[in-house]
Write a protein that holds these residues in place. Structure first.
Motif, PDB file in Angstrom:
ATOM      1  N   THR A 135     -43.512  12.994  19.985  1.00  0.00           N
ATOM      2  CA  THR A 135     -43.571  12.757  18.549  1.00  0.00           C
ATOM      3  C   THR A 135     -43.743  11.272  18.262  1.00  0.00           C
ATOM      4  O   THR A 135     -43.030  10.437  18.808  1.00  0.00           O
ATOM      5  CB  THR A 135     -42.284  13.257  17.870  1.00  0.00           C
ATOM      6  OG1 THR A 135     -42.188  14.663  18.047  1.00  0.00           O
ATOM      7  CG2 THR A 135     -42.273  12.942  16.386  1.00  0.00           C
ATOM      8  N   ASP A 190     -42.675  16.317  14.050  1.00  0.00           N
ATOM      9  CA  ASP A 190     -41.597  17.269  14.289  1.00  0.00           C
ATOM     10  C   ASP A 190     -41.170  17.955  12.984  1.00  0.00           C
ATOM     11  O   ASP A 190     -40.096  18.546  12.920  1.00  0.00           O
ATOM     12  CB  ASP A 190     -40.404  16.595  14.972  1.00  0.00           C
ATOM     13  CG  ASP A 190     -39.949  15.316  14.272  1.00  0.00           C
ATOM     14  OD1 ASP A 190     -40.480  14.995  13.186  1.00  0.00           O
ATOM     15  OD2 ASP A 190     -39.063  14.625  14.811  1.00  0.00           O
ATOM     16  N   LEU A 245     -37.951  13.082   9.644  1.00  0.00           N
ATOM     17  CA  LEU A 245     -38.915  13.844  10.436  1.00  0.00           C
ATOM     18  C   LEU A 245     -40.327  13.408  10.078  1.00  0.00           C
ATOM     19  O   LEU A 245     -40.597  12.924   8.979  1.00  0.00           O
ATOM     20  CB  LEU A 245     -38.752  15.339  10.185  1.00  0.00           C
ATOM     21  CG  LEU A 245     -37.376  15.932  10.517  1.00  0.00           C
ATOM     22  CD1 LEU A 245     -37.337  17.412  10.149  1.00  0.00           C
ATOM     23  CD2 LEU A 245     -37.037  15.740  11.990  1.00  0.00           C
ATOM     24  N   GLY A 261     -47.142  23.286  17.499  1.00  0.00           N
ATOM     25  CA  GLY A 261     -45.864  22.588  17.478  1.00  0.00           C
ATOM     26  C   GLY A 261     -45.010  22.998  16.293  1.00  0.00           C
ATOM     27  O   GLY A 261     -43.794  23.157  16.406  1.00  0.00           O
ATOM     28  N   ARG A 285     -41.321  24.982  16.531  1.00  0.00           N
ATOM     29  CA  ARG A 285     -40.087  24.399  15.999  1.00  0.00           C
ATOM     30  C   ARG A 285     -39.563  25.116  14.756  1.00  0.00           C
ATOM     31  O   ARG A 285     -38.359  25.232  14.563  1.00  0.00           O
ATOM     32  CB  ARG A 285     -40.296  22.920  15.668  1.00  0.00           C
ATOM     33  CG  ARG A 285     -40.361  22.002  16.869  1.00  0.00           C
ATOM     34  CD  ARG A 285     -40.487  20.554  16.424  1.00  0.00           C
ATOM     35  NE  ARG A 285     -41.724  20.341  15.687  1.00  0.00           N
ATOM     36  CZ  ARG A 285     -42.885  20.006  16.245  1.00  0.00           C
ATOM     37  NH1 ARG A 285     -42.949  19.834  17.553  1.00  0.00           N
ATOM     38  NH2 ARG A 285     -43.955  19.835  15.523  1.00  0.00           N
TER      39      ARG A 285
END
Length: 299
Positions: A19, A36, A87, A134, A138
């Motif tokens: 990330t 993320d 994030l 991704g 997540r």
């Protein structure tokens, strides 16, 4: 002695990806910065590199005008989101000028037939797929924003969901009969957003639509409750290759919205970009909460 193994050019970013780290194709023409958060930001038309070794695109349908300051705006949005939540959305940017490569077209039109850019085009879309994967890994679900700029006469945001201006001018009855929402780039979300009252056409121009949320923060948008469709004769971008390929029209867990930004007060100055990025992130966080049930972690 056996000959050395052939050199294989990766078709996308090679993991494990970190990330916030920058990854590019072999030529450095397109780049991915993994995130993320359940958000992917794509800026396909803001690059400035114009290598003389690459011929200009000359196909009959080629558009070669850049979307001014959209790459800078994309970075401002990512930075604002990161500061606000801790994030980072994934960020994909095309560094080439649109004369050379278009990051929002199929292979033939994107490259103008320049074979040397085939791997760049393949890597670009593989990188978007990687960013989407991704998000799924997540958070299960998420949203892709394809960021553009327009020079149309009406100064508003144009939100593209793959429905044309004439379709948007249709009655709710007609749109329901023709199952229009199932053809949009938010088809999956339109069918299963958390609150049943926000499903279907409400996701397009209801009180919790993205148009409603961003317009409430001072940035007029179409479609939205106050501006449900472009009038006859008004120009409007309804979504392009990226929204079609990477949204949920054909299934999948990632929805997509193309945002065409007017220039003045949105992307013309650093101050305008910062203010708009703040408003957009606020609207986006509310959208993620209302429709996906996602909130940034506390602490």
């Amino acid at each position: 002695m056996a000959p050395p193994p052939p050199t294989i050019t990766p078709t996308g970013p090679v993991g494990p990806l970190v990330t916030g780290q920058r990854y590019t194709d072999a030529s450095g023409y397109v780049e991915l910065v993994p995130g993320d958060a359940p958000v992917v930001i794509v800026a396909p038309h803001g690059g400035t590199q114009s290598p003389s070794a690459l011929p200009d695109r000359s196909c009959s349908a080629c558009v070669t005008v850049n979307d001014f300051n959209t790459q800078e705006l994309a970075r401002a949005i990512v930075d604002t989101f990161r500061v606000r939540t801790g994030l980072r959305p994934a960020l994909l940017t095309n560094q080439l000028h649109r004369r050379k490569f278009d990051g929002n077209r199929d292979l033939a039109e994107a490259t103008g037939g320049t074979a040397a850019l085939t791997n760049t085009w393949t890597w670009w879309h593989a990188a978007i797929d990687s960013a989407k994967a991704g998000v799924v890994r997540r958070a299960t679900r998420g949203i892709l924003i394809d960021l553009h700029g327009h020079g149309h006469s009406v100064p508003r945001l144009e939100l593209g969901y793959l429905l044309s201006a004439s379709e948007l001018r249709s009655s709710d009855t007609t749109l329901n009969i023709t199952a229009a929402m199932g053809r949009t780039s938010v088809a999956r979300l339109a069918a299963d957003t958390r609150n049943a009252g926000n499903r279907g056409l409400a996701l397009l121009r209801g009180p919790q639509s993205f148009g409603a949320l961003i317009a409430a923060r001072g940035y007029p948008a179409v479609p939205s409750p106050s501006d449900p469709a472009p009038l006859v004769g008004q120009e409007y971008f309804d979504g392009g290759y990226n929204t079609q390929r990477h949204g949920s029209a054909g299934g999948g867990a990632i929805d997509a919205i193309q945002i065409e930004c007017n220039l003045s007060g949105v992307r013309d100055t650093a101050a305008a970009r910062g203010a708009f990025a703040s408003a957009l992130v606020t609207a986006l966080l509310q959208y993620l909460d209302v429709h996906y049930g996602w909130r940034p972690p506390v602490g």
